[in-house]
Design a protein around this motif. Structure first.
Motif, PDB file in Angstrom:
ATOM      1  N   SER A  13       0.863  -1.182   0.000  1.00 34.38           N
ATOM      2  CA  SER A  13       0.000   0.000   0.000  1.00 34.38           C
ATOM      3  C   SER A  13       0.901   1.234   0.000  1.00 34.38           C
ATOM      4  O   SER A  13       1.848   1.302   0.798  1.00 34.38           O
ATOM      5  CB  SER A  13      -0.888  -0.014   1.246  1.00 34.38           C
ATOM      6  OG  SER A  13      -1.331   1.291   1.540  1.00 34.38           O
ATOM      7  N   GLN A  37      -0.943  -2.008  -6.389  1.00 34.10           N
ATOM      8  CA  GLN A  37      -0.928  -2.197  -4.930  1.00 34.10           C
ATOM      9  C   GLN A  37      -1.483  -3.588  -4.647  1.00 34.10           C
ATOM     10  O   GLN A  37      -2.560  -3.940  -5.156  1.00 34.10           O
ATOM     11  CB  GLN A  37      -1.829  -1.193  -4.230  1.00 34.10           C
ATOM     12  CG  GLN A  37      -1.364   0.247  -4.294  1.00 34.10           C
ATOM     13  CD  GLN A  37      -2.203   1.125  -3.390  1.00 34.10           C
ATOM     14  OE1 GLN A  37      -1.711   1.662  -2.408  1.00 34.10           O
ATOM     15  NE2 GLN A  37      -3.469   1.278  -3.716  1.00 34.10           N
ATOM     16  N   HIS A  39      -2.076  -4.629  -1.467  1.00 31.24           N
ATOM     17  CA  HIS A  39      -2.941  -4.518  -0.284  1.00 31.24           C
ATOM     18  C   HIS A  39      -3.435  -3.085  -0.128  1.00 31.24           C
ATOM     19  O   HIS A  39      -3.252  -2.466   0.929  1.00 31.24           O
ATOM     20  CB  HIS A  39      -2.201  -4.964   0.978  1.00 31.24           C
ATOM     21  CG  HIS A  39      -1.864  -6.414   0.977  1.00 31.24           C
ATOM     22  ND1 HIS A  39      -0.717  -6.920   0.397  1.00 31.24           N
ATOM     23  CD2 HIS A  39      -2.561  -7.486   1.417  1.00 31.24           C
ATOM     24  CE1 HIS A  39      -0.717  -8.233   0.503  1.00 31.24           C
ATOM     25  NE2 HIS A  39      -1.826  -8.610   1.126  1.00 31.24           N
ATOM     26  N   TRP A  48      -8.999  -1.575  -0.992  1.00 28.25           N
ATOM     27  CA  TRP A  48      -9.141  -0.773  -2.210  1.00 28.25           C
ATOM     28  C   TRP A  48      -8.526  -1.587  -3.335  1.00 28.25           C
ATOM     29  O   TRP A  48      -7.316  -1.805  -3.380  1.00 28.25           O
ATOM     30  CB  TRP A  48      -8.431   0.567  -2.045  1.00 28.25           C
ATOM     31  CG  TRP A  48      -8.533   1.471  -3.246  1.00 28.25           C
ATOM     32  CD1 TRP A  48      -7.587   1.646  -4.210  1.00 28.25           C
ATOM     33  CD2 TRP A  48      -9.634   2.328  -3.590  1.00 28.25           C
ATOM     34  NE1 TRP A  48      -8.032   2.565  -5.142  1.00 28.25           N
ATOM     35  CE2 TRP A  48      -9.289   2.995  -4.785  1.00 28.25           C
ATOM     36  CE3 TRP A  48     -10.876   2.583  -3.009  1.00 28.25           C
ATOM     37  CZ2 TRP A  48     -10.125   3.906  -5.411  1.00 28.25           C
ATOM     38  CZ3 TRP A  48     -11.713   3.501  -3.630  1.00 28.25           C
ATOM     39  CH2 TRP A  48     -11.345   4.155  -4.813  1.00 28.25           C
ATOM     40  N   LYS A 108     -18.594   7.150  -8.361  1.00 30.84           N
ATOM     41  CA  LYS A 108     -17.338   7.491  -7.671  1.00 30.84           C
ATOM     42  C   LYS A 108     -16.154   7.373  -8.627  1.00 30.84           C
ATOM     43  O   LYS A 108     -15.934   6.323  -9.225  1.00 30.84           O
ATOM     44  CB  LYS A 108     -17.173   6.540  -6.479  1.00 30.84           C
ATOM     45  CG  LYS A 108     -15.933   6.791  -5.655  1.00 30.84           C
ATOM     46  CD  LYS A 108     -16.104   6.185  -4.265  1.00 30.84           C
ATOM     47  CE  LYS A 108     -14.799   6.081  -3.516  1.00 30.84           C
ATOM     48  NZ  LYS A 108     -14.958   5.693  -2.121  1.00 30.84           N
ATOM     49  N   ILE A 112     -10.435   9.036  -1.135  1.00 30.28           N
ATOM     50  CA  ILE A 112      -9.257   9.569  -0.439  1.00 30.28           C
ATOM     51  C   ILE A 112      -9.215   9.020   0.981  1.00 30.28           C
ATOM     52  O   ILE A 112     -10.239   8.996   1.678  1.00 30.28           O
ATOM     53  CB  ILE A 112      -9.285  11.115  -0.455  1.00 30.28           C
ATOM     54  CG1 ILE A 112      -8.811  11.582  -1.844  1.00 30.28           C
ATOM     55  CG2 ILE A 112      -8.334  11.719   0.572  1.00 30.28           C
ATOM     56  CD1 ILE A 112      -9.714  12.464  -2.542  1.00 30.28           C
TER      57      ILE A 112
HETATM   58  C1  BTN Z   1     -11.887   5.130  -0.004  1.00 31.51           C
HETATM   59  O1  BTN Z   1     -12.683   5.640  -0.786  1.00 31.51           O
HETATM   60  O2  BTN Z   1     -12.228   4.219   0.770  1.00 31.51           O
HETATM   61  C2  BTN Z   1     -10.460   5.621   0.013  1.00 31.51           C
HETATM   62  C3  BTN Z   1      -9.593   4.865  -0.937  1.00 31.51           C
HETATM   63  C4  BTN Z   1      -8.151   5.318  -0.924  1.00 31.51           C
HETATM   64  C5  BTN Z   1      -7.272   4.455  -1.810  1.00 31.51           C
HETATM   65  C6  BTN Z   1      -5.887   5.022  -1.941  1.00 31.51           C
HETATM   66  S1  BTN Z   1      -4.964   4.282  -3.249  1.00 31.51           S
HETATM   67  C7  BTN Z   1      -3.519   5.082  -2.698  1.00 31.51           C
HETATM   68  C8  BTN Z   1      -3.517   4.957  -1.196  1.00 31.51           C
HETATM   69  N1  BTN Z   1      -2.978   3.682  -0.800  1.00 31.51           N
HETATM   70  C9  BTN Z   1      -3.873   2.916  -0.197  1.00 31.51           C
HETATM   71  O3  BTN Z   1      -3.664   1.777   0.260  1.00 31.51           O
HETATM   72  N2  BTN Z   1      -5.058   3.564  -0.122  1.00 31.51           N
HETATM   73  C10 BTN Z   1      -4.984   4.875  -0.719  1.00 31.51           C
END
Ligand code: BTN
Length: 247
Positions: A13, A37, A39, A48, A108, A112
Motif C-alpha cells: 500500500s 498495490q 494490499h 481498495w 465514484k 481519499i
Molecule cells: C476510499 O474511498 O475508501 C479511500 C480509498 C483510498 C485508496 C488510496 S490508493 C492510494 C492509497 N494507498 C492505499 O492503500 N489507499 C490509498
C-alpha cells in the motif's frame, strides 16, 4: 512544500510506504505512486482494489502546523485538488461527497484516505492517499460496489498518463496547501461546499437522519434533524435517503 514524486512498480500500500518514509524523517511534499498495490486500503477498514497499471494510487506526506482537531480538513483539501485534476482532464463536473469522495454524475471516480499521526497537541504528519480511477473500463469495476464507479476514461473517452495525473494532483494540492499556510483553513469549507450536492438533501448516517446543512470549520458534516437541531458527524459515511428508498 517541495514536491518529490517516487514511482514504484508494485507495493503493498502506498499509504504504508509513505508512513514508513515519514517516520524516518522524509519531508512533506514527498509522494509515492504505485502502478500496482497488492494490499490497497480504503476508508473504514475496507480494501481498495484496482486493476494493475490502469489507475492512480498516490500517497503524499504532509506536515501541517494545525491542531489535531483540524486534521480532517486535509482530506477535504485533497478531494478538492483531485476534483480540479479530473476537470482539467476533461471531466465535466466533479462533485464531492462527505467526507472525501469525488463523484461524477453520482458515480465514484476517486476515494481519499487521510491518516494522521498525532500526539496530544500536534499533528506529527498526515498521509493523504488518493485512489483515482483513470483508465478503468466498465468491466474492471467489481459488480457489487456500494456506489457505482466511473473513471476519467469512461467520462472523456480518452486515456490519460498516470504520472501526469499524479503530478497534476500534487500541483493542485500544493497550491491549496500553500493557501492554508498563508491564510489558515477558513477558505476550505466554502470551496468544498461549492462542489457538494447534498445541501438540503435527506441523508442517512448510521445513527442519525437529517438534511445536509454544511460542514463546520473542522470538516465535520452538519445535519439538520427533523426537530431542528444541527448534529455533527465526524466518522462513518452518509448515504442520500432517496438511494436507499429506491433499492
Ligand atoms: C476510499 O474511498 O475508501 C479511500 C480509498 C483510498 C485508496 C488510496 S490508493 C492510494 C492509497 N494507498 C492505499 O492503500 N489507499 C490509498
Amino acid at each position: 512544500m517541495d514536491e518529490h514524486l517516487i514511482i514504484c512498480r508494485e507495493v503493498g500500500s502506498t499509504q504504508d510506504l509513505a508512513r514508513e518514509m515519514a517516520l524516518s524523517g522524509e519531508p512533506e511534499g514527498t509522494a509515492v505512486m504505485a502502478l500496482t498495490q497488492t494490499h490497497g486500503r480504503g476508508r473504514m477498514g475496507r480494501s481498495w482494489i484496482s486493476p494493475p497499471g490502469r489507475n492512480l494510487a498516490l500517497s503524499v506526506i504532509l506536515r501541517p502546523t494545525l491542531a489535531p482537531s483540524e486534521a480532517a480538513l486535509l482530506g477535504l483539501l485533497t478531494s478538492i485538488a483531485v476534483a480540479e485534476t479530473v476537470e482539467s482532464a476533461g471531466v465535466p463536473e466533479a462533485q464531492l461527497r462527505w467526507p472525501n469522495d469525488v463523484l461524477v454524475g453520482g458515480k465514484k471516480i476517486a476515494g481519499i484516505l487521510s491518516e494522521a499521526t498525532v500526539d496530544e497537541k500536534h499533528i506529527e504528519f498526515v498521509i493523504v492517499g488518493v485512489g483515482l480511477n483513470v483508465n478503468s473500463q466498465e468491466a474492471d469495476f467489481p459488480k457489487d460496489l456500494r456506489t457505482p464507479a466511473t473513471s476519467v476514461l469512461r467520462c472523456t473517452g480518452v486515456e490519460s498518463d498516470l504520472e501526469g495525473m499524479a503530478r497534476s494532483v500534487l500541483k493542485n494540492l500544493n497550491s491549496l496547501y500553500r493557501q492554508v499556510k498563508k491564510q489558515g483553513c477558513g477558505f476550505i469549507t466554502e470551496l468544498w461546499e461549492q462542489r457538494w450536492p447534498h445541501r438540503g438533501v435527506r441523508l442517512i448516517h448510521e445513527r442519525i437522519t437529517g438534511w445536509g446543512h454544511g460542514i463546520d470549520t473542522n470538516g465535520a458534516l452538519l445535519l439538520r434533524t427533523e426537530d431542528g437541531r444541527v448534529e455533527r458527524v465526524t466518522s462513518g459515511e452518509v448515504i442520500p435517503a432517496h438511494l436507499i428508498d429506491a433499492s
